[in-house]
Write a protein that holds these residues in place. Structure first.
Motif, PDB file in Angstrom:
ATOM      1  N   ALA A  34      21.207  38.866  34.421  1.00 51.75           N
ATOM      2  CA  ALA A  34      20.246  37.446  34.099  1.00 51.75           C
ATOM      3  C   ALA A  34      20.849  36.554  34.683  1.00 51.75           C
ATOM      4  O   ALA A  34      20.269  34.962  35.207  1.00 51.75           O
ATOM      5  N   HIS A  35      22.483  36.742  34.884  1.00 54.84           N
ATOM      6  CA  HIS A  35      23.038  35.190  34.641  1.00 54.84           C
ATOM      7  C   HIS A  35      22.942  35.373  36.278  1.00 54.84           C
ATOM      8  O   HIS A  35      22.459  33.262  36.985  1.00 54.84           O
ATOM      9  N   SER A  36      22.853  35.962  37.376  1.00 55.51           N
ATOM     10  CA  SER A  36      23.203  35.448  38.487  1.00 55.51           C
ATOM     11  C   SER A  36      21.165  34.904  39.148  1.00 55.51           C
ATOM     12  O   SER A  36      21.630  34.355  40.032  1.00 55.51           O
ATOM     13  N   HIS A  37      20.618  35.950  38.415  1.00 59.54           N
ATOM     14  CA  HIS A  37      18.714  35.436  38.622  1.00 59.54           C
ATOM     15  C   HIS A  37      19.252  33.417  38.424  1.00 59.54           C
ATOM     16  O   HIS A  37      17.853  32.871  38.460  1.00 59.54           O
ATOM     17  N   ALA A  38      19.329  33.209  37.217  1.00 56.55           N
ATOM     18  CA  ALA A  38      19.188  32.002  36.475  1.00 56.55           C
ATOM     19  C   ALA A  38      19.548  31.059  36.804  1.00 56.55           C
ATOM     20  O   ALA A  38      19.485  29.631  36.816  1.00 56.55           O
ATOM     21  N   ILE A  39      21.131  31.511  37.287  1.00 63.01           N
ATOM     22  CA  ILE A  39      21.654  30.112  37.656  1.00 63.01           C
ATOM     23  C   ILE A  39      22.567  29.849  38.593  1.00 63.01           C
ATOM     24  O   ILE A  39      23.467  31.293  39.485  1.00 63.01           O
ATOM     25  N   ALA A  40      21.963  29.205  40.015  1.00 65.07           N
ATOM     26  CA  ALA A  40      21.654  29.307  41.628  1.00 65.07           C
ATOM     27  C   ALA A  40      23.699  28.984  41.967  1.00 65.07           C
ATOM     28  O   ALA A  40      24.145  28.279  41.079  1.00 65.07           O
ATOM     29  N   TYR A  41      23.764  30.043  43.223  1.00 64.61           N
ATOM     30  CA  TYR A  41      25.096  29.426  43.956  1.00 64.61           C
ATOM     31  C   TYR A  41      24.687  28.450  44.351  1.00 64.61           C
ATOM     32  O   TYR A  41      23.068  27.617  45.348  1.00 64.61           O
ATOM     33  N   GLU A  42      25.889  26.941  44.279  1.00 60.99           N
ATOM     34  CA  GLU A  42      25.214  26.424  44.952  1.00 60.99           C
ATOM     35  C   GLU A  42      26.739  25.241  44.707  1.00 60.99           C
ATOM     36  O   GLU A  42      27.381  25.253  43.541  1.00 60.99           O
ATOM     37  N   SER A  43      26.970  24.175  45.614  1.00 59.98           N
ATOM     38  CA  SER A  43      28.319  23.449  46.383  1.00 59.98           C
ATOM     39  C   SER A  43      27.543  21.872  46.194  1.00 59.98           C
ATOM     40  O   SER A  43      27.926  21.390  47.164  1.00 59.98           O
ATOM     41  N   LEU A  44      26.330  21.225  45.874  1.00 65.78           N
ATOM     42  CA  LEU A  44      26.132  20.082  45.912  1.00 65.78           C
ATOM     43  C   LEU A  44      26.776  18.946  45.562  1.00 65.78           C
ATOM     44  O   LEU A  44      26.410  17.919  46.100  1.00 65.78           O
ATOM     45  N   ASP A  45      26.964  19.384  44.653  1.00 65.48           N
ATOM     46  CA  ASP A  45      27.549  17.915  43.976  1.00 65.48           C
ATOM     47  C   ASP A  45      29.569  17.654  45.173  1.00 65.48           C
ATOM     48  O   ASP A  45      29.458  16.574  45.022  1.00 65.48           O
ATOM     49  N   ILE A  46      30.239  18.341  45.991  1.00 65.39           N
ATOM     50  CA  ILE A  46      30.299  18.075  46.792  1.00 65.39           C
ATOM     51  C   ILE A  46      29.939  17.340  47.118  1.00 65.39           C
ATOM     52  O   ILE A  46      30.636  15.874  48.428  1.00 65.39           O
ATOM     53  N   MET A  47      28.751  17.787  48.244  1.00 59.25           N
ATOM     54  CA  MET A  47      28.322  16.572  49.085  1.00 59.25           C
ATOM     55  C   MET A  47      27.948  15.437  48.319  1.00 59.25           C
ATOM     56  O   MET A  47      28.418  14.203  49.339  1.00 59.25           O
ATOM     57  N   LEU A  48      28.088  15.228  47.290  1.00 56.93           N
ATOM     58  CA  LEU A  48      27.746  13.635  46.468  1.00 56.93           C
ATOM     59  C   LEU A  48      29.268  13.414  45.930  1.00 56.93           C
ATOM     60  O   LEU A  48      29.266  12.328  45.185  1.00 56.93           O
ATOM     61  N   GLY A  49      29.955  13.955  46.538  1.00 55.53           N
ATOM     62  CA  GLY A  49      31.491  13.153  46.396  1.00 55.53           C
ATOM     63  C   GLY A  49      32.208  13.728  44.876  1.00 55.53           C
ATOM     64  O   GLY A  49      32.930  12.903  44.414  1.00 55.53           O
TER      65      GLY A  49
END
Length: 284
Positions: A34-49
């Motif tokens: 359930a957790h892995s399907h609902a909350i995506a892996y992503e690192s976009l805050d790092i690109m946003l500083g």
């Protein structure tokens, strides 16, 4: 003990879990799925500083209330807190990522993972390894092929470290080596600072997201390239051309609550500094 500020019901609602709350192996499988399907892996805050913060209050604001995902440290910190709130015994571990590298490569310990201690034995729980995070708990024992809702997986011993492998296209491909010693949260803080700020890690310059999909598929995004990989190992690939396509994929396919300005900033950073060729081997 679980931090008093953790909102168990909000977490369960975010991941869409309405099953048994007893700390048992079968329920652990369901919580991971359930957790892995609902909350995506992503690192976009790092690109946003924005360097990710690992305190539970911040993680809940971002990934539960804020509708965002996170990378390994964020994901597994939040999942660990959820498990502990339900009464699971959890040991915090680290791993050496060898995806796309030699299986015995001298890698630093930069990946967070969890060992859940159950009557059936110690089980790996990891909701934070992008496009190959196990979607079920795995018994931490070498030489046993274990089925998951996605790829079959197993562990083999490499110099005293159990190495996680997945069978893709009929071949066993290695993912990471598990260091069998408990870790302190202060060690994760060091790892988090390194992975979020070091100029040679892929996160500052590249749009990276991953999520399990329906029918045993996995969807991965690396800059303009979106890949849907099937359980057989076959993959469908497409490239994104404009802001509209980026917004649709990030919001609809990865479920990320991001503004137009945030998405445009990530595209600008990617166009200026991102890798132009094939994805980083960790995210292929």
């Amino acid at each position: 003990m679980s931090e008093p500020s953790f909102d168990q019901q909000a977490w369960l609602g975010r991941i869409g879990y309405a099953g048994s709350l007893q700390p048992a192996l079968n329920n652990l499988h369901k919580l991971i799925f359930a957790h892995s399907h609902a909350i995506a892996y992503e690192s976009l805050d790092i690109m946003l500083g924005r360097t990710p913060t690992l305190d539970i209050a911040s993680l809940q604001r971002k990934m539960i209330a804020g509708g965002r995902g996170g990378y390994c440290l964020e994901q597994n910190m939040l999942f660990r807190e959820g498990l502990r709130s339900l009464g699971y015994s959890v040991t915090s571990l680290q791993g050496r990522v060898v995806r796309g590298l030699a299986i015995d490569a001298p890698r630093p310990a930069i990946h967070m993972l969890l060992q859940v201690n159950l009557p059936e034995g110690p089980y790996l729980a990891d909701v934070g390894f992008g496009n190959l995070a196990p979607t079920a708990a795995l018994l931490l024992r070498e030489g046993i092929e274990q089925e998951t809702p996605h790829e079959p997986m197993r562990f083999i011993d490499v110099g005293g470290e159990l190495t996680l492998q997945a069978r893709l296209r009929g071949e066993w491909e290695h993912i990471y080596r598990v260091i069998p010693y408990p870790r302190y949260d202060s060690e994760y803080e060091i790892t988090n600072w390194y992975t979020a700020t070091h100029p040679h890690t892929p996160y500052q310059s590249n749009i990276i997201a991953a999520r399990p999909g329906p029918d045993r598929t996995r969807i991965t995004m690396f800059n303009r390239r979106v890949t849907v990989r099937h359980a057989t190992g076959e993959a469908d690939k497409r490239h994104l051309n404009d802001d509209t396509e980026f917004r649709i994929v990030l919001r609809d396919e990865f479920g990320l609550n991001m503004t137009d300005d945030e998405i445009r900033t990530c595209i600008d950073v990617m166009e200026c500094k991102g890798e132009k060729g094939a994805p980083h081997p960790f995210f292929a």
